[in-house]
Scaffold this motif. Structure first.
Motif, PDB file in Angstrom:
ATOM      1  N   VAL A 122      30.499  41.955  50.121  1.00  0.00           N
ATOM      2  CA  VAL A 122      30.333  40.531  49.865  1.00  0.00           C
ATOM      3  C   VAL A 122      29.853  40.365  48.427  1.00  0.00           C
ATOM      4  N   VAL A 123      30.477  39.428  47.722  1.00  0.00           N
ATOM      5  CA  VAL A 123      30.118  39.173  46.330  1.00  0.00           C
ATOM      6  C   VAL A 123      29.332  37.871  46.247  1.00  0.00           C
ATOM      7  N   ASP A 124      28.165  37.930  45.622  1.00  0.00           N
ATOM      8  CA  ASP A 124      27.359  36.742  45.346  1.00  0.00           C
ATOM      9  C   ASP A 124      27.944  36.101  44.087  1.00  0.00           C
ATOM     10  N   LYS A 125      28.669  35.008  44.259  1.00  0.00           N
ATOM     11  CA  LYS A 125      29.354  34.375  43.134  1.00  0.00           C
ATOM     12  C   LYS A 125      28.384  33.827  42.093  1.00  0.00           C
ATOM     13  N   ASP A 126      27.164  33.498  42.499  1.00  0.00           N
ATOM     14  CA  ASP A 126      26.183  33.017  41.534  1.00  0.00           C
ATOM     15  C   ASP A 126      25.717  34.141  40.610  1.00  0.00           C
ATOM     16  N   ALA A 127      25.731  35.367  41.105  1.00  0.00           N
ATOM     17  CA  ALA A 127      25.279  36.512  40.315  1.00  0.00           C
ATOM     18  C   ALA A 127      26.427  37.187  39.564  1.00  0.00           C
ATOM     19  N   CYS A 128      27.651  37.028  40.052  1.00  0.00           N
ATOM     20  CA  CYS A 128      28.806  37.701  39.443  1.00  0.00           C
ATOM     21  C   CYS A 128      29.069  37.147  38.045  1.00  0.00           C
ATOM     22  N   ILE A 129      29.310  38.065  37.098  1.00  0.00           N
ATOM     23  CA  ILE A 129      29.646  37.663  35.727  1.00  0.00           C
ATOM     24  C   ILE A 129      31.122  37.900  35.427  1.00  0.00           C
ATOM     25  N   GLY A 130      31.869  38.371  36.411  1.00  0.00           N
ATOM     26  CA  GLY A 130      33.305  38.564  36.235  1.00  0.00           C
ATOM     27  C   GLY A 130      33.676  39.712  35.318  1.00  0.00           C
ATOM     28  N   CYS A 131      32.878  40.753  35.301  1.00  0.00           N
ATOM     29  CA  CYS A 131      33.150  41.880  34.400  1.00  0.00           C
ATOM     30  C   CYS A 131      34.382  42.677  34.809  1.00  0.00           C
ATOM     31  N   GLY A 132      34.735  42.642  36.101  1.00  0.00           N
ATOM     32  CA  GLY A 132      35.943  43.316  36.568  1.00  0.00           C
ATOM     33  C   GLY A 132      35.790  44.762  36.962  1.00  0.00           C
ATOM     34  N   LEU A 133      34.588  45.296  36.907  1.00  0.00           N
ATOM     35  CA  LEU A 133      34.384  46.691  37.277  1.00  0.00           C
ATOM     36  C   LEU A 133      34.818  46.966  38.709  1.00  0.00           C
ATOM     37  N   CYS A 134      34.466  46.092  39.623  1.00  0.00           N
ATOM     38  CA  CYS A 134      34.819  46.302  41.027  1.00  0.00           C
ATOM     39  C   CYS A 134      36.333  46.236  41.227  1.00  0.00           C
ATOM     40  N   ILE A 135      36.986  45.350  40.525  1.00  0.00           N
ATOM     41  CA  ILE A 135      38.433  45.202  40.652  1.00  0.00           C
ATOM     42  C   ILE A 135      39.145  46.420  40.079  1.00  0.00           C
ATOM     43  N   ALA A 136      38.648  46.934  38.979  1.00  0.00           N
ATOM     44  CA  ALA A 136      39.237  48.135  38.387  1.00  0.00           C
ATOM     45  C   ALA A 136      39.007  49.355  39.277  1.00  0.00           C
ATOM     46  N   THR A 137      37.873  49.385  39.965  1.00  0.00           N
ATOM     47  CA  THR A 137      37.532  50.521  40.821  1.00  0.00           C
ATOM     48  C   THR A 137      38.242  50.465  42.162  1.00  0.00           C
ATOM     49  N   GLU A 138      38.308  49.285  42.781  1.00  0.00           N
ATOM     50  CA  GLU A 138      38.910  49.155  44.118  1.00  0.00           C
ATOM     51  C   GLU A 138      39.717  47.850  44.225  1.00  0.00           C
ATOM     52  N   PRO A 139      40.927  47.831  43.615  1.00  0.00           N
ATOM     53  CA  PRO A 139      41.735  46.608  43.597  1.00  0.00           C
ATOM     54  C   PRO A 139      42.273  46.178  44.957  1.00  0.00           C
ATOM     55  N   GLU A 140      42.232  47.049  45.942  1.00  0.00           N
ATOM     56  CA  GLU A 140      42.683  46.648  47.280  1.00  0.00           C
ATOM     57  C   GLU A 140      41.622  45.826  48.015  1.00  0.00           C
ATOM     58  N   VAL A 141      40.380  45.901  47.553  1.00  0.00           N
ATOM     59  CA  VAL A 141      39.280  45.191  48.212  1.00  0.00           C
ATOM     60  C   VAL A 141      38.815  43.984  47.394  1.00  0.00           C
ATOM     61  N   PHE A 142      38.860  44.078  46.071  1.00  0.00           N
ATOM     62  CA  PHE A 142      38.342  43.016  45.217  1.00  0.00           C
ATOM     63  C   PHE A 142      39.444  42.393  44.366  1.00  0.00           C
ATOM     64  N   GLU A 143      39.332  41.082  44.170  1.00  0.00           N
ATOM     65  CA  GLU A 143      40.221  40.331  43.287  1.00  0.00           C
ATOM     66  C   GLU A 143      39.382  39.306  42.540  1.00  0.00           C
TER      67      GLU A 143
END
Length: 62
Positions: free
Chosen positions: A4-25
């Motif tokens: 689960v991503v806390d959208k208030d804390a997320c800065i959109g750096c993309g690390l999670c998407i680069a690491t696991e693109p099947e789970v994060f967008e």
């Protein structure tokens, strides 16, 4: 387990998407969002996303 991503804390750096693109967008606001459950195959990379998030915006729920 579901990440689960806390959208208030997320800065959109993309690390999670680069690491696991099947789970994060990126959503339309440029924030990460979880789009799939964690599986045995991607568990390690999702955990790496949780641990590596620079703002600690990702956590897991059962």
């Amino acid at each position: 387990m579901r990440a689960v991503v806390d959208k208030d804390a997320c800065i959109g750096c993309g690390l999670c998407i680069a690491t696991e693109p099947e789970v994060f967008e990126m959503d339309d606001d440029g924030k990460a969002v979880s789009v799939a459950d964690t599986t045995e195959e991607n568990k390690d990379s999702v955990e790496a996303c949780i641990e590596g998030c620079p703002t600690e915006a990702i956590h897991s729920e059962m």
